[in-house]
Design a protein around this motif. Structure first.
Motif, mmCIF file in Angstrom:
data_model
loop_
_atom_site.group_PDB
_atom_site.id
_atom_site.type_symbol
_atom_site.label_atom_id
_atom_site.label_comp_id
_atom_site.label_asym_id
_atom_site.label_seq_id
_atom_site.Cartn_x
_atom_site.Cartn_y
_atom_site.Cartn_z
ATOM 1 N N GLU A 69 0.825 -1.204 0.000
ATOM 2 C CA GLU A 69 0.000 0.000 0.000
ATOM 3 C C GLU A 69 0.862 1.258 0.000
ATOM 4 O OE1 GLU A 69 -3.308 0.558 -0.164
ATOM 5 O OE2 GLU A 69 -3.629 -1.575 -0.564
ATOM 6 N N MET A 70 2.024 1.215 0.640
ATOM 7 C CA MET A 70 2.924 2.372 0.614
ATOM 8 C C MET A 70 3.390 2.687 -0.799
ATOM 9 S SD MET A 70 5.291 1.798 3.999
ATOM 10 C CE MET A 70 6.411 3.102 3.478
ATOM 11 N N LEU A 71 3.507 1.665 -1.628
ATOM 12 C CA LEU A 71 3.915 1.852 -3.020
ATOM 13 C C LEU A 71 2.712 1.906 -3.960
ATOM 14 C CD1 LEU A 71 7.011 -0.530 -3.122
ATOM 15 C CD2 LEU A 71 6.986 1.965 -2.954
ATOM 16 N N HIS A 72 1.528 2.096 -3.371
ATOM 17 C CA HIS A 72 0.293 2.271 -4.143
ATOM 18 C C HIS A 72 -0.033 1.037 -4.990
ATOM 19 C CE1 HIS A 72 0.384 6.468 -2.910
ATOM 20 N NE2 HIS A 72 1.633 6.542 -3.345
ATOM 21 N N GLY A 73 0.209 -0.131 -4.416
ATOM 22 C CA GLY A 73 -0.195 -1.375 -5.061
ATOM 23 C C GLY A 73 -1.411 -1.951 -4.361
ATOM 24 N N TYR A 74 -1.832 -3.126 -4.810
ATOM 25 C CA TYR A 74 -2.990 -3.791 -4.219
ATOM 26 C C TYR A 74 -2.533 -4.663 -3.054
ATOM 27 C CZ TYR A 74 -5.969 -2.304 -8.088
ATOM 28 O OH TYR A 74 -6.694 -1.554 -8.978
ATOM 29 N N GLY A 75 -2.794 -4.184 -1.830
ATOM 30 C CA GLY A 75 -2.362 -4.915 -0.648
ATOM 31 C C GLY A 75 -3.024 -6.263 -0.499
ATOM 32 N N PHE A 76 -4.312 -6.365 -0.867
ATOM 33 C CA PHE A 76 -5.008 -7.649 -0.775
ATOM 34 C C PHE A 76 -4.306 -8.702 -1.624
ATOM 35 C CE2 PHE A 76 -8.676 -4.719 -0.009
ATOM 36 C CZ PHE A 76 -8.908 -5.107 1.295
ATOM 37 N N LEU A 77 -3.965 -8.315 -2.833
ATOM 38 C CA LEU A 77 -3.299 -9.243 -3.741
ATOM 39 C C LEU A 77 -1.932 -9.640 -3.199
ATOM 40 C CD1 LEU A 77 -3.311 -10.714 -6.468
ATOM 41 C CD2 LEU A 77 -2.428 -8.619 -7.517
ATOM 42 N N ALA A 78 -1.222 -8.686 -2.618
ATOM 43 C CA ALA A 78 0.106 -8.967 -2.076
ATOM 44 C C ALA A 78 0.042 -9.981 -0.937
ATOM 45 C CB ALA A 78 0.756 -7.675 -1.586
ATOM 46 N N VAL A 79 -0.959 -9.875 -0.083
ATOM 47 C CA VAL A 79 -1.095 -10.821 1.030
ATOM 48 C C VAL A 79 -1.331 -12.232 0.506
ATOM 49 C CG1 VAL A 79 -2.534 -11.458 3.001
ATOM 50 C CG2 VAL A 79 -1.891 -9.069 2.647
ATOM 51 N N PHE A 80 -2.190 -12.357 -0.496
ATOM 52 C CA PHE A 80 -2.458 -13.676 -1.071
ATOM 53 C C PHE A 80 -1.199 -14.273 -1.698
ATOM 54 C CE2 PHE A 80 -3.505 -16.130 -4.903
ATOM 55 C CZ PHE A 80 -4.209 -17.175 -4.335
ATOM 56 N N VAL A 81 -0.497 -13.474 -2.501
ATOM 57 C CA VAL A 81 0.708 -13.967 -3.169
ATOM 58 C C VAL A 81 1.791 -14.295 -2.144
ATOM 59 C CG1 VAL A 81 2.541 -13.369 -4.800
ATOM 60 C CG2 VAL A 81 0.180 -12.734 -5.298
ATOM 61 N N ALA A 82 1.904 -13.486 -1.095
ATOM 62 C CA ALA A 82 2.902 -13.753 -0.057
ATOM 63 C C ALA A 82 2.642 -15.091 0.624
ATOM 64 C CB ALA A 82 2.898 -12.625 0.976
ATOM 65 N N ALA A 83 1.376 -15.403 0.872
ATOM 66 C CA ALA A 83 1.049 -16.686 1.497
ATOM 67 C C ALA A 83 1.419 -17.852 0.582
ATOM 68 C CB ALA A 83 -0.442 -16.729 1.836
ATOM 69 N N VAL A 84 1.130 -17.705 -0.711
ATOM 70 C CA VAL A 84 1.481 -18.765 -1.663
ATOM 71 C C VAL A 84 2.998 -18.924 -1.755
ATOM 72 C CG1 VAL A 84 1.353 -19.474 -4.084
ATOM 73 C CG2 VAL A 84 -0.641 -18.443 -2.980
ATOM 74 N N ALA A 85 3.717 -17.797 -1.810
ATOM 75 C CA ALA A 85 5.174 -17.856 -1.908
ATOM 76 C C ALA A 85 5.792 -18.448 -0.650
ATOM 77 C CB ALA A 85 5.730 -16.452 -2.163
#
Length: 240
Positions: A69-85
Motif C-alpha cells: 500500500e505504501m507503493l500504491h499497489g494492491y495490498g489484498f493481492l500482495a497478502v495472497f501472493v505472499a502466502a502462496v510464496a
C-alpha cells in the motif's frame, strides 16, 4: 480526461491495472520468499518456525499489505501472493498448521466482534430509516441471482454433483467482508448515496446470515440423504 489532462483510460490502465497488480504480485512474492527463508532456513535456534508462534502469520500479513500500500499497489493481492510464496518455500513443515490455526482463530474472533457491533447498529434502529423498496429489490437480486450465478461460474471445473454445486452456489458466503470492502472504497473515492450503500450492504449481510442460520441445516440434511452411506461415514472437516 483527468484534471492533469491525461486520458482517464490511459491512467486507469497504466496505474490501476498494470502498476498496482504488478506491485501486489511482485512485493507479495518477494516478501513471501524472504519470510519463508527467515521462517524455515535460519539456524534452528533463531528460525521462526521453531517458536511455533502463530503471530508470525499476522506479521507477514501486515508487512505484505503495508509495504504494498505504501507503493500504491494492491495490498489484498500482495497478502495472497505472499502466502502462496511462503508455502512454496517449504511445503511439508508442520509450522504451516500453526499459522493456519492462528489465522482461523483471529478470523473467528474478528467475525464475532463485527457481528456484535453489527447487532448493536441494528438494535439502534437508525439504519432502517433509509430502507426502501429499491434496496430490498437489490438485495433479493444479489442473494438469489447475482451471488448464486457468480458462485456457479466459479465452480466450473470443480468435480461434484449438480445438487452440491447448486447448494454451494446458493449459500455462498455470509459476506461480512463486504463491510471492509465498502469502507475501503469510500475511503479511496467519493460516491453519491453512501448512506444507501451502507444500508444495502447491512441488510444484504443480515439477510444472508439469517438465511444461512435458518436454511442451511435442513438443506444439508436433505443433501446427505442422497449421498452413499460410505460417504456419510467419512470424517467431516470442521465447518468454516
Amino acid at each position: 480526461s483527468s484534471a492533469s489532462g491525461e486520458p482517464f483510460f490511459t491512467r486507469w490502465l497504466a496505474v490501476d491495472v498494470l502498476w498496482k497488480i504488478a506491485a501486489g504480485v511482485g512485493i507479495g512474492w518477494l516478501g513471501g520468499k524472504v519470510m519463508g527463508y527467515l521462517t524455515f532456513y535460519l539456524p534452528k535456534r533463531s528460525g521462526l518456525s521453531e517458536t511455533r508462534d502463530g503471530f508470525v502469520a499476522l506479521g507477514i500479513t501486515c508487512l505484505a499489505y503495508g509495504s504494498t500500500e505504501m507503493l500504491h499497489g494492491y495490498g489484498f493481492l500482495a497478502v495472497f501472493v505472499a502466502a502462496v510464496a511462503l508455502r512454496s518455500v517449504e511445503r511439508q513443515h508442520q509450522y504451516h498448521q500453526s499459522l493456519h490455526d492462528f489465522t482461523e482463530q483471529i478470523e473467528r474472533l474478528l467475525m464475532m466482534v463485527l457481528l456484535v457491533c453489527f447487532g448493536a447498529a441494528i438494535a439502534e434502529g437508525s439504519i432502517f430509516g433509509a430502507l426502501s423498496w429499491r434496496v430490498i429489490v437489490t438485495i433479493v437480486l444479489m442473494l438469489f441471482v447475482v451471488r448464486p450465478l457468480a458462485a456457479w461460474v466459479g465452480l466450473i471445473g470443480f468435480h461434484t454433483s449438480s445438487r452440491e454445486k447448486a447448494v454451494i452456489a446458493f449459500f455462498g458466503i455470509r459476506g461480512l467482508g463486504s463491510f471492509y470492502y465498502l469502507a475501503f472504497a469510500l475511503g479511496q473515492a467519493e460516491f453519491e448515496g453512501a448512506t444507501i450503500l451502507w444500508v444495502t450492504v447491512c441488510f444484504a449481510v443480515l439477510s444472508s446470515v439469517v438465511m444461512h442460520g435458518v436454511m442451511v441445516t435442513p438443506i444439508m440434511h436433505q443433501l446427505d440423504r442422497g449421498r452413499p452411506r460410505s460417504w456419510l461415514r467419512m470424517p467431516r472437516a470442521r465447518p468454516r
